[in-house]
Design a protein around this motif. Structure first.
Motif, mmCIF file in Angstrom:
data_model
loop_
_atom_site.group_PDB
_atom_site.id
_atom_site.type_symbol
_atom_site.label_atom_id
_atom_site.label_comp_id
_atom_site.label_asym_id
_atom_site.label_seq_id
_atom_site.Cartn_x
_atom_site.Cartn_y
_atom_site.Cartn_z
ATOM 1 N N TYR A 43 0.836 -1.200 0.000
ATOM 2 C CA TYR A 43 0.000 0.000 0.000
ATOM 3 C C TYR A 43 0.876 1.257 0.000
ATOM 4 N N LYS A 44 0.311 2.317 -0.574
ATOM 5 C CA LYS A 44 0.926 3.645 -0.525
ATOM 6 C C LYS A 44 -0.082 4.608 0.072
ATOM 7 N N ALA A 45 0.387 5.496 0.952
ATOM 8 C CA ALA A 45 -0.517 6.437 1.612
ATOM 9 C C ALA A 45 -1.211 7.323 0.588
ATOM 10 N N VAL A 46 -2.531 7.494 0.772
ATOM 11 C CA VAL A 46 -3.339 8.324 -0.116
ATOM 12 C C VAL A 46 -4.068 9.374 0.712
ATOM 13 N N SER A 47 -4.753 10.280 0.016
ATOM 14 C CA SER A 47 -5.559 11.288 0.699
ATOM 15 C C SER A 47 -6.697 10.616 1.466
ATOM 16 N N TYR A 48 -7.372 11.388 2.273
ATOM 17 C CA TYR A 48 -8.426 10.866 3.149
ATOM 18 C C TYR A 48 -9.466 10.056 2.379
ATOM 19 N N ARG A 49 -9.760 8.865 2.890
ATOM 20 C CA ARG A 49 -10.818 8.019 2.345
ATOM 21 C C ARG A 49 -11.614 7.451 3.507
ATOM 22 N N LEU A 77 -4.270 0.549 -1.875
ATOM 23 C CA LEU A 77 -3.666 -0.669 -2.414
ATOM 24 C C LEU A 77 -2.988 -0.373 -3.744
ATOM 25 N N LEU A 78 -1.716 -0.785 -3.874
ATOM 26 C CA LEU A 78 -0.991 -0.588 -5.128
ATOM 27 C C LEU A 78 -1.515 -1.555 -6.184
ATOM 28 N N PRO A 79 -1.601 -1.133 -7.438
ATOM 29 C CA PRO A 79 -2.096 -2.026 -8.496
ATOM 30 C C PRO A 79 -1.217 -3.273 -8.614
ATOM 31 N N ASP A 80 -1.842 -4.409 -8.809
ATOM 32 C CA ASP A 80 -1.126 -5.671 -9.002
ATOM 33 C C ASP A 80 -0.133 -5.928 -7.877
ATOM 34 N N SER A 81 -0.554 -5.655 -6.639
ATOM 35 C CA SER A 81 0.386 -5.756 -5.525
ATOM 36 C C SER A 81 0.464 -7.139 -4.916
ATOM 37 N N SER A 82 -0.459 -8.035 -5.261
ATOM 38 C CA SER A 82 -0.403 -9.381 -4.705
ATOM 39 C C SER A 82 0.489 -10.239 -5.592
ATOM 40 N N ARG A 83 1.652 -10.613 -5.083
ATOM 41 C CA ARG A 83 2.628 -11.354 -5.873
ATOM 42 C C ARG A 83 2.900 -12.737 -5.295
ATOM 43 N N GLY A 84 1.913 -13.378 -4.681
ATOM 44 C CA GLY A 84 2.080 -14.726 -4.186
ATOM 45 C C GLY A 84 2.989 -14.796 -2.986
ATOM 46 N N ALA A 85 3.670 -15.934 -2.847
ATOM 47 C CA ALA A 85 4.452 -16.192 -1.638
ATOM 48 C C ALA A 85 5.848 -15.600 -1.694
ATOM 49 N N GLY A 86 6.204 -14.952 -2.796
ATOM 50 C CA GLY A 86 7.566 -14.442 -2.925
ATOM 51 C C GLY A 86 7.903 -13.322 -1.977
ATOM 52 N N SER A 111 7.844 -10.071 -2.499
ATOM 53 C CA SER A 111 8.495 -8.891 -3.064
ATOM 54 C C SER A 111 7.601 -8.251 -4.109
ATOM 55 N N PHE A 112 7.745 -6.927 -4.251
ATOM 56 C CA PHE A 112 6.974 -6.134 -5.201
ATOM 57 C C PHE A 112 7.945 -5.159 -5.847
ATOM 58 N N THR A 113 8.089 -5.206 -7.176
ATOM 59 C CA THR A 113 9.125 -4.449 -7.865
ATOM 60 C C THR A 113 8.528 -3.399 -8.782
ATOM 61 N N LEU A 114 9.061 -2.174 -8.680
ATOM 62 C CA LEU A 114 8.799 -1.111 -9.642
ATOM 63 C C LEU A 114 10.021 -1.049 -10.547
ATOM 64 N N SER A 115 9.847 -1.283 -11.846
ATOM 65 C CA SER A 115 10.995 -1.466 -12.730
ATOM 66 C C SER A 115 11.844 -0.206 -12.851
ATOM 67 N N LEU A 116 11.226 0.961 -12.901
ATOM 68 C CA LEU A 116 11.978 2.209 -13.020
ATOM 69 C C LEU A 116 11.432 3.209 -12.001
ATOM 70 N N ALA A 117 12.161 3.392 -10.908
ATOM 71 C CA ALA A 117 11.714 4.318 -9.872
ATOM 72 C C ALA A 117 11.732 5.741 -10.403
ATOM 73 N N ALA A 118 10.737 6.525 -10.008
ATOM 74 C CA ALA A 118 10.606 7.906 -10.475
ATOM 75 C C ALA A 118 10.023 8.751 -9.351
ATOM 76 N N PRO A 119 10.141 10.101 -9.454
ATOM 77 C CA PRO A 119 9.631 10.957 -8.380
ATOM 78 C C PRO A 119 8.161 10.737 -8.039
ATOM 79 N N HIS A 120 7.351 10.266 -9.009
ATOM 80 C CA HIS A 120 5.929 10.074 -8.672
ATOM 81 C C HIS A 120 5.723 8.882 -7.742
ATOM 82 N N HIS A 121 6.765 8.095 -7.502
ATOM 83 C CA HIS A 121 6.663 7.006 -6.536
ATOM 84 C C HIS A 121 6.898 7.480 -5.099
#
Length: 493
Positions: free
Chosen positions: A19-25, A42-51, A53-63
């Protein structure tokens, strides 16, 4: 950038959510960080099974933001509490615009004038001030602020609710963000809103509301008294990474300022990883060598690495250690894929590189390090049998690029638009793994600030974060009640 989640209870087969913090909900549970409430989106496609780990391929300021994780398991399924909070600040070396603050500091008094504007080196248009506060966010000036020419927003009466994150945005990207604090108190700390460069002087000043001038004060770093001062000014002649932290000042009668972070970056890493052959992808059972190149020939640097299941401070298992901090192997395996960097006993660290070792028949020859904007870039498709080029298709971010008559693709002058994940494909031999190509600008814009407030930033090639969750079992109804009413108490990881 890889997020990793770990559960202390190993009795269940866990799946993980990030999860990433969002505005009030109103429909989300809350958690606290540094005394403020946040809500987990909840981050999109954040459920990655038993591994785990969750990877963002190219980190950017919007992360940028606050991240937490939790795990789900059991029969019937139940969820753990949230992990501790991890804040991420991703900075881009090649920044198309920068935010200019007047007065130039991160803390400000309520009802004192404040102006924010976007400075663009090439005078391009389309840039606007963007912001995110505790309960509001927007693409233009905040409510109650005036919009001026040149993407400037100003106010003569800022309020505490204006505290938050500000940056410059356009359709082509975002600038590095800054965090602004507006306080109704009587004391603020004058500190740089942007990161400072290692080796430069740094001056911190304690200011009072009444006359906005300095006075006698104590200074604190990370909650500990740094030193008592006879004046309200503290100077560090040459700032280093050890000076990073949260700073505040305190007057015995007027009170203390809010805390503000001081971040220190080194734009010229003291060492770098040299790869032979010089590419990011390699075949199994073909020779591979990694070494640390140090400009001053110091001997304290060693190769360090982190793969999916192993990590270490020296050569990986099965590799040979050679003189000059070099590790080599004639038979790398897929498990050697991972992150490699140079580290020193004093805590220094080079920029990391990511190596992929594949058992397939095709690899992409691409640079393991970032390339400079304006330079030529050549990508080649190589086969295992003869390690030579052949006819192939090239892809960026999953999309087919213009067809090539050979297994080689050349970009005469690379630009930021060419960044992405590349791979090549032969119709019979198959396709290569994907590798990122990162592009940095050579004409890094000069700072509009004084020498001890330079606007500095470093690329984030990869980042691994461990988020630890605690487990508890509950029935379905109590879990729902908990999520509706519980405020999760967390601490900084």
């Amino acid at each position: 950038m890889t997020l990793r989640c770990e559960v202390t209870d190993t009795s269940s087969n866990w799946t993980f959510l990030w999860y990433k913090a969002v505005s009030y909900r109103h429909d989300l549970p809350s958690f606290t960080y540094r005394g403020k409430y946040y809500f987990p989106g909840l981050l999109p496609d954040s459920s990655r099974g038993a591994g785990g780990s969750f990877t963002l391929s190219l980190a950017a300021p919007h992360h940028n933001g606050l991240y937490v994780c939790r795990a789900e398991g059991g029969d019937p399924a139940y969820q753990t509490q949230f992990s501790d909070v991890v804040p991420l600040w991703v900075l881009a070396l090649s920044r198309p615009a920068s935010l200019v603050i007047r007065p130039n500091r991160s803390q400000h008094f309520t009802h004192n004038s404040l102006s924010l504007s976007c400075e663009v080196p090439d005078n391009s248009t389309g840039w606007t001030l963007r912001w995110r506060t505790k309960r509001r966010e927007g693409p233009a000036c905040p409510d109650g602020w005036e919009s001026e020419a040149g993407s400037t927003c100003s106010t003569t009466s800022p309020v505490q609710e204006d505290s938050g994150e500000y940056w410059c945005g356009s359709e082509s990207g975002d600038s590095n963000p800054v965090n602004i604090t507006v306080t109704s108190g009587d004391v603020i700390l004058e500190s740089p809103a942007h990161p400072v460069t290692e080796g430069d002087p740094l001056t911190l000043c304690c200011l009072s509301r009444n006359n906005n001038s300095t006075f006698s004060a104590d200074f604190y770093k990370d909650g500990s008294l740094l030193q008592s001062q006879t004046t309200g000014v503290m100077t560090i002649p040459a700032v280093s990474k050890a000076h990073q932290g949260l700073y505040k000042c305190r007057h015995p009668e007027l009170g203390e300022s809010p805390e503000s972070p001081v971040m220190v970056f080194n734009l010229s890493p003291p060492a770098s990883v040299v790869i032979r052959p010089n590419r990011s992808q390699h075949f199994t059972h073909n020779s591979l060598s990694l070494s640390c190149e140090v400009p001053d020939n110091s001997t304290e640097w060693t190769l360090r690495w982190r793969t999916k299941r192993r990590e270490g401070p020296a050569c990986p298992d099965g590799w040979e250690s050679e003189a000059g901090s070099t590790c080599s192997t004639t038979s790398p395996v897929q498990e050697d894929s991972g992150e490699y960097w140079c580290g020193s006993e004093s805590g220094g660290r080079s920029n990391p590189v990511n190596i992929t070792v594949t058992s397939g028949d095709v690899i992409l020859e691409s640079p393991a390090h970032p390339v400079t904007e304006g330079d030529p870039l050549t990508l080649r498709c190589l086969s295992r049998n003869n390690n030579s080029t052949f006819s192939a298709d090239f892809y960026r971010d999953g999309s087919l690029l213009p067809s090539q008559t050979t297994g080689e693709m050349t970009i005469p002058a690379v630009s930021k638009a060419h960044q992405g994940l590349y791979k090549c494909r032969h119709p019979e031999l198959g396709e290569s793994p994907e590798s990122p190509v990162m592009v940095f600008r050579s004409d890094y814009p000069a700072s509009p600030f004084s020498v001890f407030r330079l606007v500095c930033s470093v690329p984030v090639f990869s980042l691994t974060i461990m988020l630890v969750v605690q487990c508890f079992r509950s029935n379905s109804q109590s879990k729902v009640d908990d999520e509706e009413e519980r405020t999760y108490e967390v601490s900084e990881a």
